[in-house]
Design a protein around this motif. Structure first.
Motif, mmCIF file in Angstrom:
data_model
loop_
_atom_site.group_PDB
_atom_site.id
_atom_site.type_symbol
_atom_site.label_atom_id
_atom_site.label_comp_id
_atom_site.label_asym_id
_atom_site.label_seq_id
_atom_site.Cartn_x
_atom_site.Cartn_y
_atom_site.Cartn_z
ATOM 1 N N UNK A 267 76.286 33.468 45.210
ATOM 2 C CA UNK A 267 77.311 34.510 45.089
ATOM 3 C C UNK A 267 77.153 35.126 43.711
ATOM 4 N N UNK A 268 76.951 36.443 43.689
ATOM 5 C CA UNK A 268 76.679 37.150 42.441
ATOM 6 C C UNK A 268 77.660 38.310 42.298
ATOM 7 N N UNK A 269 78.329 38.374 41.165
ATOM 8 C CA UNK A 269 79.317 39.417 40.882
ATOM 9 C C UNK A 269 78.854 40.232 39.680
ATOM 10 N N UNK A 270 79.010 41.541 39.758
ATOM 11 C CA UNK A 270 78.724 42.420 38.631
ATOM 12 C C UNK A 270 79.929 43.329 38.429
ATOM 13 N N UNK A 271 80.464 43.309 37.211
ATOM 14 C CA UNK A 271 81.614 44.137 36.854
ATOM 15 C C UNK A 271 81.170 45.021 35.696
ATOM 16 N N UNK A 272 81.401 46.321 35.820
ATOM 17 C CA UNK A 272 80.920 47.198 34.759
ATOM 18 C C UNK A 272 81.666 48.506 34.683
#
Length: 122
Positions: free
Chosen positions: A83-88
């Motif tokens: 599970x990979x999350x990217x917040x930007x």
């Protein structure tokens, strides 16, 4: 790839929600292989209510089931769930600091990524 994109726009706001999944095309065949073990989701929000400036934020999520990855920072290379999350976010604009040389444009963007692969943190 199969995908869905929903878009909502009103005045200075734009919101996109998306999802996609890999599909392997088999040339000459009637069936294609849908990879239901690797889903990608995203939400992208944009506000351009400032004169010549835009603010954008996003969140992406990738959910992979039982796949082997190899990377120096991972202690595990056998198949596992990820599970990979990217917040930007991104801020950009035009025509600032006008001078005899003309105006300057700018863009600042930053993102943070986190998640897990099996028992390892990403």
């Amino acid at each position: 790839m199969e995908a869905v994109r929903l878009n909502w726009e009103q005045k200075d706001w734009s919101i996109d929600a998306l999802w996609w999944r890999e599909v392997t095309i088999e040339p000459g065949g009637w069936t294609n292989d849908i990879n239901s073990d690797d889903d990608f989701y995203g939400l992208y929000v944009s506000y351009d209510g400032f004169q010549e400036h835009t603010i954008e934020g996003y969140y992406f999520f990738r959910d992979v089931k039982n796949k082997a990855f190899s990377a120096a920072y991972l202690s595990q290379v056998s198949p596992a769930d990820m599970e990979e999350h990217t917040i930007g976010g991104r801020v950009h604009g035009k025509n600032i600091l006008e001078s005899d040389l003309g105006a300057f444009d700018y863009t600042f963007e930053g993102a943070y990524q986190l998640g897990d692969y099996g028992s390892d943190d990403i």
